[in-house]
Design a protein around this motif. Structure first.
Motif, PDB file in Angstrom:
ATOM      1  N   VAL A 123       0.874  -1.176   0.000  1.00  0.00           N
ATOM      2  CA  VAL A 123       0.000   0.000   0.000  1.00  0.00           C
ATOM      3  C   VAL A 123       0.915   1.232   0.000  1.00  0.00           C
ATOM      4  N   THR A 124       0.736   2.061  -1.009  1.00  0.00           N
ATOM      5  CA  THR A 124       1.703   3.134  -1.265  1.00  0.00           C
ATOM      6  C   THR A 124       1.052   4.508  -1.203  1.00  0.00           C
ATOM      7  N   TYR A 125       1.706   5.393  -0.471  1.00  0.00           N
ATOM      8  CA  TYR A 125       1.251   6.788  -0.377  1.00  0.00           C
ATOM      9  C   TYR A 125       1.378   7.421  -1.762  1.00  0.00           C
ATOM     10  N   ILE A 126       0.438   8.281  -2.093  1.00  0.00           N
ATOM     11  CA  ILE A 126       0.402   8.878  -3.437  1.00  0.00           C
ATOM     12  C   ILE A 126       1.656   9.727  -3.728  1.00  0.00           C
ATOM     13  N   ASN A 127       2.370  10.157  -2.673  1.00  0.00           N
ATOM     14  CA  ASN A 127       3.583  10.965  -2.851  1.00  0.00           C
ATOM     15  C   ASN A 127       4.749  10.092  -3.304  1.00  0.00           C
ATOM     16  N   THR A 128       4.606   9.486  -4.475  1.00  0.00           N
ATOM     17  CA  THR A 128       5.635   8.597  -5.023  1.00  0.00           C
ATOM     18  C   THR A 128       5.633   8.726  -6.546  1.00  0.00           C
ATOM     19  N   SER A 129       6.712   8.246  -7.166  1.00  0.00           N
ATOM     20  CA  SER A 129       6.810   8.322  -8.627  1.00  0.00           C
ATOM     21  C   SER A 129       5.849   7.319  -9.285  1.00  0.00           C
ATOM     22  N   ALA A 130       5.634   7.519 -10.578  1.00  0.00           N
ATOM     23  CA  ALA A 130       4.773   6.596 -11.338  1.00  0.00           C
ATOM     24  C   ALA A 130       5.359   5.178 -11.301  1.00  0.00           C
ATOM     25  N   GLU A 131       6.698   5.073 -11.333  1.00  0.00           N
ATOM     26  CA  GLU A 131       7.354   3.754 -11.332  1.00  0.00           C
ATOM     27  C   GLU A 131       7.100   3.021 -10.016  1.00  0.00           C
ATOM     28  N   VAL A 132       7.129   3.763  -8.910  1.00  0.00           N
ATOM     29  CA  VAL A 132       6.848   3.134  -7.611  1.00  0.00           C
ATOM     30  C   VAL A 132       5.373   2.726  -7.544  1.00  0.00           C
ATOM     31  N   LYS A 133       4.503   3.576  -8.048  1.00  0.00           N
ATOM     32  CA  LYS A 133       3.064   3.239  -8.052  1.00  0.00           C
ATOM     33  C   LYS A 133       2.837   1.961  -8.866  1.00  0.00           C
ATOM     34  N   ALA A 134       3.587   1.834  -9.963  1.00  0.00           N
ATOM     35  CA  ALA A 134       3.400   0.668 -10.841  1.00  0.00           C
ATOM     36  C   ALA A 134       3.739  -0.639 -10.123  1.00  0.00           C
ATOM     37  N   GLU A 135       4.589  -0.589  -9.105  1.00  0.00           N
ATOM     38  CA  GLU A 135       4.960  -1.792  -8.350  1.00  0.00           C
ATOM     39  C   GLU A 135       4.026  -2.027  -7.158  1.00  0.00           C
ATOM     40  N   LYS A 194      -2.702 -10.266   7.342  1.00  0.00           N
ATOM     41  CA  LYS A 194      -2.122 -10.070   8.686  1.00  0.00           C
ATOM     42  C   LYS A 194      -1.056  -8.984   8.655  1.00  0.00           C
ATOM     43  N   ARG A 195      -0.449  -8.852   7.468  1.00  0.00           N
ATOM     44  CA  ARG A 195       0.699  -7.964   7.321  1.00  0.00           C
ATOM     45  C   ARG A 195       0.537  -7.101   6.076  1.00  0.00           C
ATOM     46  N   VAL A 196       0.938  -5.821   6.169  1.00  0.00           N
ATOM     47  CA  VAL A 196       0.854  -4.928   5.011  1.00  0.00           C
ATOM     48  C   VAL A 196       2.165  -4.135   4.925  1.00  0.00           C
ATOM     49  N   ILE A 197       2.649  -3.955   3.692  1.00  0.00           N
ATOM     50  CA  ILE A 197       3.799  -3.059   3.483  1.00  0.00           C
ATOM     51  C   ILE A 197       3.219  -1.673   3.231  1.00  0.00           C
ATOM     52  N   PHE A 198       3.639  -0.683   4.033  1.00  0.00           N
ATOM     53  CA  PHE A 198       3.173   0.700   3.812  1.00  0.00           C
ATOM     54  C   PHE A 198       4.398   1.558   3.511  1.00  0.00           C
ATOM     55  N   ILE A 199       4.426   2.165   2.324  1.00  0.00           N
ATOM     56  CA  ILE A 199       5.591   2.967   1.915  1.00  0.00           C
ATOM     57  C   ILE A 199       5.139   4.321   1.354  1.00  0.00           C
ATOM     58  N   PRO A 200       6.007   5.354   1.303  1.00  0.00           N
ATOM     59  CA  PRO A 200       7.363   5.366   1.870  1.00  0.00           C
ATOM     60  C   PRO A 200       7.449   6.188   3.168  1.00  0.00           C
ATOM     61  N   ASP A 201       6.335   6.776   3.644  1.00  0.00           N
ATOM     62  CA  ASP A 201       6.420   7.722   4.756  1.00  0.00           C
ATOM     63  C   ASP A 201       6.444   6.999   6.101  1.00  0.00           C
ATOM     64  N   LYS A 202       7.626   6.993   6.722  1.00  0.00           N
ATOM     65  CA  LYS A 202       7.782   6.269   7.980  1.00  0.00           C
ATOM     66  C   LYS A 202       6.945   6.883   9.104  1.00  0.00           C
ATOM     67  N   LEU A 203       6.852   8.220   9.124  1.00  0.00           N
ATOM     68  CA  LEU A 203       6.105   8.870  10.205  1.00  0.00           C
ATOM     69  C   LEU A 203       4.611   8.601  10.056  1.00  0.00           C
ATOM     70  N   MET A 204       4.108   8.774   8.833  1.00  0.00           N
ATOM     71  CA  MET A 204       2.687   8.483   8.608  1.00  0.00           C
ATOM     72  C   MET A 204       2.406   7.000   8.899  1.00  0.00           C
ATOM     73  N   GLY A 205       3.339   6.138   8.490  1.00  0.00           N
ATOM     74  CA  GLY A 205       3.182   4.696   8.746  1.00  0.00           C
ATOM     75  C   GLY A 205       3.157   4.396  10.241  1.00  0.00           C
ATOM     76  N   THR A 206       4.023   5.075  10.995  1.00  0.00           N
ATOM     77  CA  THR A 206       4.067   4.856  12.446  1.00  0.00           C
ATOM     78  C   THR A 206       2.772   5.371  13.091  1.00  0.00           C
ATOM     79  N   ASN A 207       2.284   6.512  12.608  1.00  0.00           N
ATOM     80  CA  ASN A 207       1.003   7.034  13.117  1.00  0.00           C
ATOM     81  C   ASN A 207      -0.138   6.062  12.817  1.00  0.00           C
ATOM     82  N   LEU A 208      -0.116   5.511  11.586  1.00  0.00           N
ATOM     83  CA  LEU A 208      -1.168   4.549  11.210  1.00  0.00           C
ATOM     84  C   LEU A 208      -1.073   3.298  12.082  1.00  0.00           C
TER      85      LEU A 208
END
Ligand code: 13P
Ligand code: SF4
Length: 338
Positions: free
Chosen positions: A139-151, A173-187
């Motif tokens: 699950v990827t934050y929109i603040n990323t390049s098109a190439e990262v979104k494509a993955e 059970k598990r989700v990868i959340f990228i790339p904002d570590k602070l937003m991820g920690t808050n979530l």
């Protein structure tokens, strides 16, 4: 109408839109000359302007056709018949508009409109993460390049990240959340998940939101009783723990509309406070704000230059295959955000 009368009419329009307070008369005259020229060119060239909330007020009120946060602008970009979109925001926003509207020409009127989050992760990094954590959704934050979104499996914005992550945890059970570590920690805190175990994070952050300090927040709380403090979800967990509302640009604005405090402390980019003051002139705002250098690299002069010349170096292009894969992840967001 002669040129002088045209400028007078434009000055009045800008004042009525709330711009009078921000500019002295001479500035407003210069601004009006630019905005009336840009608005004419928009009609001649069948172009629209998307303006993010962090843009200068003269862009938002003077020339913006669509104004909002990253989610609203992505959705709005699909609602126009214009052939050209001038995206007054940062590159990843322009790319998102291009991915959703491949037949339109999209321009970002600055060559400096990057983003520290977007630059903090590459597509290769995501491929490696997927190898390290097979079968874990990305699950990827929109603040990323098109190439990262494509993955990625799904895109989120600050206004829908919590809702979409909840939906992912119903099935995984598990989700990868990228790339904002602070937003991820808050979530992780909000959702009761353990970083490194149930939520896999990446180490990037927003250079605007990652450095607010809690001492100032405490000071304001003491000084202004009855104050409601709001912060953007890209802020640190320490700030998150000390505010009344943590959210995205759009949800923060709705929170202000729905509440009635003696004052609001806004911990985010300065453009948010400027727009809030224009939208709610009867409310009191204290901005504990910082400027985003990327967002603020766009000026009315840049916009005029790009609209006049449509220069290729300012035009957004995304390779077809990347765009098709990224679009799937963005459409997943539209589906799950509702
Ligand atoms: P929003 O989704 O709140 O518009 O956030 C975009 C952004 O860049 C915030 O720093
Ligand atoms: Fe990127 Fe932060 Fe600027 Fe938003 S405020 S565009 S996240 S650097």
């Amino acid at each position: 109408m002669n040129a002088r009368a045209e400028i007078e009419t434009e000055i009045k329009r800008l004042k009525d839109a709330g711009l009078g307070w921000a500019c002295v008369e001479t500035d407003l005259r210069e601004i009006a000359a630019l905005t009336s020229r840009i608005n004419k060119l928009k009609r001649e060239k069948n172009a629209v302007i998307c303006a993010h909330v962090y843009q200068f007020p003269e862009i938002i009120k003077g020339i913006g056709d669509f104004v909002g946060d990253s989610y609203k602008l992505a959705a709005d970009s699909t609602k126009t018949n214009a052939e050209i979109i001038i995206f007054c925001g940062v590159n990843f926003m322009g790319e998102t508009a291009k991915i959703l509207n491949p037949d339109k020409r999209v321009f970002v009127p600055s060559l400096k409109a990057g983003c520290s989050l977007s630059e903090g992760i590459t597509a290769e990094d995501v491929v490696k993460l997927k190898k390290d954590y097979p079968d874990v959704p990305v699950v990827t934050y929109i603040n990323t390049s098109a190439e990262v979104k494509a993955e990625s499996d799904c895109i989120v914005t600050s206004s829908n990240a919590e809702r979409i992550m909840r939906k992912y945890y119903q099935k995984h059970k598990r989700v990868i959340f990228i790339p904002d570590k602070l937003m991820g920690t808050n979530l992780a805190k909000t959702l009761g998940k353990t970083p490194g175990k149930e939520i896999i994070l990446w180490d990037a952050s927003c250079i605007v939101h990652d450095r607010f300090n809690t001492e100032t927040l405490k000071l304001y709380r003491k000084k202004y009783q009855g104050l409601l403090a709001l912060a953007h979800a890209e802020c640190s967990p320490d700030i998150a723990a000390g505010v009344d509302f943590l959210g995205g640009t759009g949800t923060m604005m709705k929170y202000i509309e729905a509440t009635n405090a003696s004052a609001y402390l806004l911990i985010t980019e300065c453009g948010f406070g400027e727009l809030a003051k224009m939208r709610f002139p009867e409310k009191n705002f204290i901005a504990m704000c910082r400027l985003c250098p990327y967002m603020k690299s766009i000026t009315l002069d840049n916009v005029l230059f790009v609209l006049e010349n449509l220069p290729s170096e300012y035009e957004v292009s995304v390779p077809e295959n990347t765009a098709a894969r990224a679009k799937k992840a963005i459409e997943k967001m539209f589906e799950l955000a509702e």
